[in-house]
Design a protein around this motif. Structure first.
Motif, short mmCIF file in Angstrom:
data_model
loop_
_atom_site.label_atom_id
_atom_site.label_comp_id
_atom_site.label_asym_id
_atom_site.label_seq_id
_atom_site.Cartn_x
_atom_site.Cartn_y
_atom_site.Cartn_z
N GLY A 187 -11.27 3.21 2.64
CA GLY A 187 -10.15 3.88 1.99
C GLY A 187 -10.48 5.27 1.49
N THR A 200 -4.15 -3.80 1.36
CA THR A 200 -4.29 -4.04 2.80
C THR A 200 -5.41 -5.02 3.08
N TYR A 201 -6.57 -4.78 2.48
CA TYR A 201 -7.70 -5.69 2.72
C TYR A 201 -7.47 -7.05 2.06
N SER A 237 -12.54 -1.50 0.79
CA SER A 237 -11.59 -0.49 0.31
C SER A 237 -12.32 0.80 -0.06
N ILE A 290 -8.87 4.64 -1.75
CA ILE A 290 -9.50 3.39 -2.18
C ILE A 290 -8.46 2.45 -2.78
N ALA A 314 -6.08 1.05 -0.16
CA ALA A 314 -6.69 0.10 0.77
C ALA A 314 -6.79 -1.31 0.19
N VAL A 315 -6.80 -1.45 -1.12
CA VAL A 315 -6.98 -2.77 -1.73
C VAL A 315 -5.91 -3.77 -1.28
N VAL A 363 -13.21 -7.18 -0.59
CA VAL A 363 -12.05 -6.28 -0.65
C VAL A 363 -12.44 -4.95 -1.28
N SER A 373 0.83 -1.21 0.00
CA SER A 373 0.00 0.00 0.00
C SER A 373 0.86 1.26 0.00
#
Length: 144
Positions: free
Chosen positions: A124, A94-95, A120, A88, A91-92, A116, A66
């Motif tokens: 995010g 991470t999730y 996100s 957004i 965050a992808v 996800v 990230s």
């Protein structure tokens, strides 16, 4: 100093700074996970069928991935809408990392993709705008 850098050098610096930023978040979230784990006597992770090592590993990998994405796309944060989009996108990984922490390296499903992307988008986007606002307000960053 940044103005004297070539475009490529600036991008590399942004990526390195982004990775550092991501690792700071990973460290903070890892401390929270450890505290919750200790306070629960280890039972906090029993319900989710994962381990503390997997969670910390996911935070570390997610922080690096990230952070690198954040550094590469950082110019988007000049504008509030760009900060939301950047949040957004950042965050992808991470999730996705948390999905692997919980489920291991099992087959990725359409539901995983949906989870996800929804998480996100919800978290995010808001986080990107809020972080941008706070950094500007505190004088820690100036959009250029």
């Amino acid at each position: 100093m940044t103005r004297n850098m070539s475009g490529g050098s600036r991008i590399v610096k942004n990526i390195v700074d982004g990775i550092k930023f991501g690792l700071m978040f990973a460290g903070a979230f890892s401390v929270i996970a450890i505290v919750l784990f200790v306070l629960s006597g280890g039972s906090a992770l029993d319900r989710s069928l994962t381990t503390l090592a997997r969670v910390i590993g996911a935070y570390a990998v997610g922080g690096v991935a990230s952070g690198a994405v954040f550094g590469l796309l950082r110019p988007l944060a000049r504008w509030a809408v760009g900060a939301a989009v950047l949040g957004i996108i950042v965050a992808v990984p991470t999730y996705a990392g948390m999905r692997f922490a919980v489920n291991g390296f099992t087959r990725w499903t359409a539901q995983d993709t949906s989870d996800v992307l929804v998480l996100s988008s919800l978290v995010g986007g808001l986080a990107g705008v809020m972080l941008r606002h706070r950094l500007i307000k505190r004088g820690l960053w100036t959009p250029k």
